[in-house]
Every structure is written in C-alpha cells, then in structure tokens.
Design an enzyme around this catalytic site. Structure first.
Site, PDB file in Angstrom:
ATOM      1  N   ALA A 198     -13.883   0.540  -5.678  1.00 44.57           N
ATOM      2  CA  ALA A 198     -13.987   0.546  -4.801  1.00 44.57           C
ATOM      3  C   ALA A 198     -13.641  -0.814  -3.290  1.00 44.57           C
ATOM      4  O   ALA A 198     -12.732  -0.610  -2.157  1.00 44.57           O
ATOM      5  CB  ALA A 198     -15.535   1.527  -3.727  1.00 44.57           C
ATOM      6  N   TYR A 235     -16.879   5.962 -16.922  1.00 46.07           N
ATOM      7  CA  TYR A 235     -17.078   4.627 -16.767  1.00 46.07           C
ATOM      8  C   TYR A 235     -17.789   4.171 -18.058  1.00 46.07           C
ATOM      9  O   TYR A 235     -18.569   4.592 -18.796  1.00 46.07           O
ATOM     10  CB  TYR A 235     -18.197   4.471 -15.927  1.00 46.07           C
ATOM     11  N   ASN A 281     -19.828   6.473  -0.265  1.00 45.67           N
ATOM     12  CA  ASN A 281     -18.865   6.491  -1.628  1.00 45.67           C
ATOM     13  C   ASN A 281     -20.031   6.990  -2.372  1.00 45.67           C
ATOM     14  O   ASN A 281     -20.376   6.191  -3.655  1.00 45.67           O
ATOM     15  CB  ASN A 281     -18.529   5.252  -1.925  1.00 45.67           C
ATOM     16  N   GLY A 334     -10.441  14.053   3.636  1.00 44.02           N
ATOM     17  CA  GLY A 334      -9.007  14.696   2.943  1.00 44.02           C
ATOM     18  C   GLY A 334      -8.086  15.186   2.999  1.00 44.02           C
ATOM     19  O   GLY A 334      -7.474  14.459   4.537  1.00 44.02           O
ATOM     20  N   ALA A 335      -7.310  16.783   3.098  1.00 43.90           N
ATOM     21  CA  ALA A 335      -6.239  17.227   3.675  1.00 43.90           C
ATOM     22  C   ALA A 335      -6.731  17.833   4.964  1.00 43.90           C
ATOM     23  O   ALA A 335      -5.518  18.728   5.541  1.00 43.90           O
ATOM     24  CB  ALA A 335      -5.681  18.392   2.415  1.00 43.90           C
ATOM     25  N   GLY A 386      -7.915  16.598   7.119  1.00 44.76           N
ATOM     26  CA  GLY A 386      -7.873  15.308   8.449  1.00 44.76           C
ATOM     27  C   GLY A 386      -8.991  13.959   8.405  1.00 44.76           C
ATOM     28  O   GLY A 386      -9.961  13.977   7.162  1.00 44.76           O
ATOM     29  N   ASP A 403     -10.619   5.128  -0.496  1.00 44.58           N
ATOM     30  CA  ASP A 403     -10.144   3.126   0.084  1.00 44.58           C
ATOM     31  C   ASP A 403      -9.912   2.854   0.784  1.00 44.58           C
ATOM     32  O   ASP A 403      -9.569   1.802   1.360  1.00 44.58           O
ATOM     33  CB  ASP A 403     -11.136   2.386  -1.473  1.00 44.58           C
TER      34      ASP A 403
END
Length: 325
Positions: free
Chosen positions: A42, A111, A173, A238-239, A241, A268
């Site tokens: 990130a 991970y 995050n 996100g979508a 805004g 990021d």
C-alpha cells in the site's frame, strides 16, 4: 483544509512491500498455471504514484536479502523513490502475496508474510531527518498489525512528523485477514486521531467510530475525528465516488466510469493522487478529482502501481475521449 508547512518537501511513507505472484488467466490455481511476477504494498504504491507526478518520495521498509527484495529495491529506485529508508534484512525473507483471478469478476489474495523482513521494521530503521523534512508523512493501518516493532515504528514516525510540523496522512486500510475488527478498532482509531488527513472507506470509518453506515452517522463519525484535531476526513467509496469533510464544508466527487481490468490497488492510487494534489497545494475539489483519476487509471490497468500516470499524462487521461491523435 490542510496546507503544506514545508513546500517542496515531498512525501515519505513506511510499510511492507511484498513479492506478488499473480495468475495470468482466470480460473483455479493449478500445476503449470502461468504466473506474473511483480511486487505490491500500500505504502510503496503511494510513493510510486507521488513520484511519477513529479514530487520527491521516499519509502521506509525492510526487504529480504533475496531476489524479490533486490527487484523491489531496484524498481523503487528506478521509479524515483529515494532509498534512504530501505533496509536489507539478512535474517528474514521478503513476504509473498499470491493474487488469483478465480473468475473474471473475482480476485482472491492470500499472504505469506509471517516472520517476513517487512514485519521486522522497527523504530531504529527510521531516518528521522527524512521524515522531519518531508511535506507529508503517509502511514496506513496495515503496518501496525505486522508486529509490535512495526507498530512502534509507525507511532514513532508520526511523533517525529508531528514534532517537525510535517503533515501526517493516515489510511485506515483495514485488512480482515490480518486482525479482527474488535482488535483493530482502538489501534486504528488512535492512529487516525493523530493524523492531519484520514483516508477511510465507509465501513472503515464506521468501524473506528463505532457508528453505523448511514450517511448521517458517517458524517457524525467524520466530525468526531475533526473534533480530535484531524483537518480532512476523506471517504473513499469506490463506484459511489469520494467525499472530503472539513470543519468548514463537505466536498463530493463522483467516481469516473472505467472498464475494470484489475480492482486491486485503487484505494492506494486514489491516496497517491490526492496527496500529490496536497503537495501541489490545490484546493480540495481538485484533490478529489486527481484522486478519482488515479483510482480509475489503476483499476483500468494490470497491477497495483504499474499503470499509474506520469504528470504529463494527466490532462489526456482526464479528457473525455478514447482515441488520442
């Protein structure tokens, strides 16, 4: 609105960068599957994004004394990210991230970072002069869960930055794969309250405030942070805004319409665009617009950072046409 106290100081950030093995085609992972090698993180994504837009940028972190670590160090240097805070750990490996396109519409990320070089980041790794001379110190909620020493490094970096008058940026995050909401909430809230700029998704803002996700409750959550000394709360949705809340106003920006190629890294990239505009001392609407542009470019290209734009591309990428002649 945040004003940079040290114009020309650039950005510095700290965290873990991981080697990435990504499947080349959608479908289950299988013997003989084609894999694409890169790296991600990130904070290093934000550093690369800011550097490509013409500002000094530095990344503080550890990599292993291995081939993935060498690639990360070499590529960051090639991207113009200062290596002043990069340490090679001879006793631990570089972490690995496996990114699988299970279907065309679903990406799975796993991970392998326990005991990694990046998790061994500590306060002694911090180049205090680099942080103190920066325009912006950017941190995230990923690093504190990696280890006790990494958490101490984040807090120490923020202390150095605040004492020096450096603008402190914090991206919540939250990663559910790394820790529970109950464990994360008090840690992330405390870090957010020490920042000048806070980035969060609606769920993250609700989590650190203990409120609901209703718009009025989210606004109240943002006001709580402002009352604690935060100057700008930036909500990435996100979508739907993004919007920034300050003591004076609320600024909103719709998302850009884009064909999604790779959804990972958009937040990021948005932070990189927003913070580069902070360093350019642009007003908040322009900060949101640049953040939205970089987020759209990121998801419209393959990889977390590979498609991030250079400054001379911004005007063309912001245009409303598809063919450049």
């Amino acid at each position: 609105m945040v004003s940079i106290r040290r114009p020309g100081g650039g950005l510095v950030t700290l965290g873990e960068s991981l080697a990435v093995l990504g499947t080349a085609e959608p479908g289950p992972l299988h013997v003989g599957a084609s894999m694409r090698f890169s790296f991600a993180g990130a904070e290093s994504t934000v550093a690369i994004g800011v550097a490509r837009l013409g500002h000094p940028a530095g990344w503080i972190g550890r990599v292993g004394a291995d081939e993935p670590g060498r690639v990360i160090r070499t590529q960051l240097l090639a991207e113009g990210v200062t290596p002043a805070g990069v340490h090679v750990d001879t006793e631990a490996p570089t972490a690995i991230l496996v990114k699988q396109s299970r279907t065309a519409d679903q990406t799975r990320v796993t991970y392998r970072r326990t005991g990694s070089a990046g998790s061994r980041l500590c306060g002694d790794d911090l180049p205090a002069e680099l942080i103190a001379s920066a325009g912006v110190l950017h941190t995230s909620g990923i690093t504190p869960i990696l280890s006790d020493s990494a958490a101490e490094a984040v807090n120490a970096a923020i202390t150095v930055g605040r004492d020096a008058g450096t603008c402190v940026s914090f991206d919540v995050n939250y990663r559910a794969a790394l820790w529970s909401r109950e464990t994360a909430m008090p840690v992330l809230r405390e870090l957010a309250e020490r920042a000048d700029i806070v980035f969060a998704g609606p769920d993250e803002l609700a989590m650190i405030s203990g409120c609901g996700r209703d718009p009025d409750e989210l606004f109240d959550a943002a006001r709580q942070l402002l009352d604690r000394g935060v100057a700008e709360v930036v909500v990435k949705d996100g979508a739907n805004g993004a919007w920034t809340v300050t003591a004076e106003d609320i600024h909103r920006r719709p998302a850009r319409v884009v064909t999604v190629v790779d959804p990972v890294g958009a937040g990021d990239a948005f932070a990189a665009g927003y913070l580069s505009a902070v360093l350019d001392e642009l007003p908040i609407p322009d900060r949101l617009s640049r953040g939205a542009l970089l987020g759209a470019v990121c998801v419209g290209t393959r990889g977390d950072w590979e498609g991030l734009p250079y400054r001379d591309e911004l005007a063309d990428l912001a245009a409303e046409y598809d063919v450049l002649r």
